[in-house]
Design an enzyme around this catalytic site. Structure first.
Site, PDB file in Angstrom:
ATOM      1  N   GLU A  45      34.049  37.862  49.152  1.00 31.15           N
ATOM      2  CA  GLU A  45      35.188  37.287  49.894  1.00 31.15           C
ATOM      3  C   GLU A  45      35.809  36.269  48.940  1.00 31.15           C
ATOM      4  O   GLU A  45      35.078  35.537  48.268  1.00 31.15           O
ATOM      5  CB  GLU A  45      34.695  36.575  51.150  1.00 31.15           C
ATOM      6  N   ASP A 149      37.552  48.249  35.488  1.00 33.38           N
ATOM      7  CA  ASP A 149      38.333  48.257  36.736  1.00 33.38           C
ATOM      8  C   ASP A 149      39.699  47.618  36.532  1.00 33.38           C
ATOM      9  O   ASP A 149      40.158  46.811  37.340  1.00 33.38           O
ATOM     10  CB  ASP A 149      37.566  47.539  37.847  1.00 33.38           C
TER      11      ASP A 149
END
Ligand SMILES: CN1CCn2c1nc1c(Br)c(Br)c(Br)c(Br)c12
Ligand code: NA
Length: 330
Positions: A45, A149
């Site tokens: 988060e 990524d």
């Protein structure tokens, strides 16, 4: 074997790439205050926060317990890359009082969302930001690390300060020649062909495919250039653009046995000229030099793709390189 930087980790030694055996001194959490949630994903988060010691804004990336094993790799990579150009800075590592939540305190970037950013990029913006991304990647690759990524969501841009930071090193890995790596990495639209056909001995050039996809988005003004609905469809989108002739050459060269039942993936497709994607809206951005650079990035054969250093030397960046070097003189 990577064409460049193949022996970097062997040269730098185990203390550089071994992320299992190193102790992390966790700071207490009191110093940092969460302001608001800005995002999150499978493993974390993400919050905007304040460092109470200096009232600076910061980013607090709270890792979910499931990600515990990977934390060491992300921290090791971030520490190794400290000070690198356009790599997000790791400011602190924090463990909450319960000992369950590990957090990374990162430098804050006043990021503009890709959806808002890409339609307003001028040619000069595209040259600037792509060059800055290449600078980050050449630094990262030259230090033995693959990001794995690269995508718009991991490239933070503060448009006002023309600042770019490469973030989210949770999937990054150290490159060792001859190693089989996981192919379930990256984000679908930015996955290189080697991942989609299951070729595991990939290297830094994996990131250069993703740069090509981002560059195509910018010069053609398309949010995502290859937009597959699943991994097979992702490969199909690539085949329909790059053609199957060079795909077959690529499979043969690396002795890749790509099996599929999908008729569509067994059909032959001609390579489309990049000019096919020029429209009235993007023709000012899709110059012949831009298309030449794009073609040299979006190559099936990872050995053929430009390295980050080679891409920076492309004629497309002549005006930017000049600016960068003159800035140094001052
Ligand atoms: C999902 N969002 C939106 C903004 N933002 C997000 N994740 C971030 C991470 Br991780 C870092 Br590190 C930074 Br720096 C920024 Br800014 C981030
Ligand atoms: Na990050």
């Amino acid at each position: 074997m990577a064409r460049v930087y193949a022996d970097v980790n062997a040269t730098l030694g185990q203390s550089w790439y071994d992320y299992d055996n190193f102790r992390i001194d966790w700071s207490p959490p009191e110093r940092y205050e969460i302001v608001r949630r800005v995002g999150g994903g499978k493993y974390s988060e993400v919050f905007e926060g304040v460092d109470m010691a200096n009232n600076d804004q910061c980013i607090i990336k709270v890792l979910k317990p499931v990600a515990a094993k990977k934390i060491k790799r992300e921290i090791k990579v971030l520490r190794n890359l400290t000070g690198g150009p356009n790599v997000v800075a790791l400011l602190d590592v924090v463990l909450d009082s319960s000992g369950r939540y590990h957090s990374l305190i990162m430098e804050y970037v006043d990021n503009i969302e890709w959806k808002q950013l890409f339609p307003r990029l001028t040619e000069s913006d595209i040259k600037h930001y792509t060059f800055q991304l290449l600078k980050a990647l050449d630094f990262v690759h030259s230090h033995g690390i693959m990001h794995r990524d690269v995508k718009p969501g991991n490239v933070m841009v503060d448009y006002q300060h023309r600042k770019l930071r490469l973030i989210d090193w949770g999937l990054a890995e150290f490159y060792h020649p001859g190693t089989d790596y996981h192919i379930r990495v990256g984000s679908r639209y930015y996955k290189a062909p080697e991942l989609l056909v299951g070729y595991k001995q990939y290297d830094y050039s994996l990131d250069m495919w993703s740069v090509g996809c981002m560059f195509a988005s910018m010069i053609f003004r398309r949010e995502h250039f290859f937009r597959g609905s699943d991994n097979d469809d992702q490969l199909l989108k690539i085949l329909k653009t790059l053609g199957t002739e060079q795909f077959d050459v690529y499979l043969r060269k690396y002795n890749i046995h790509f099996e599929t039942e999908l008729e569509s993936l067994l059909t032959n497709y001609a390579k489309l000229p990049w000019s096919r994607f020029i429209t009235a809206e993007n023709q000012v951005l899709a110059s012949s030099e831009a298309l030449d650079l794009l073609d040299r990035l979006l190559q099936y054969d990872h050995h053929e793709r430009l390295t980050a250093r080679e891409a920076q030397a492309h004629v497309y960046f002549n005006s930017v390189r000049l600016e960068a070097s003159s800035a140094k003189v001052e």
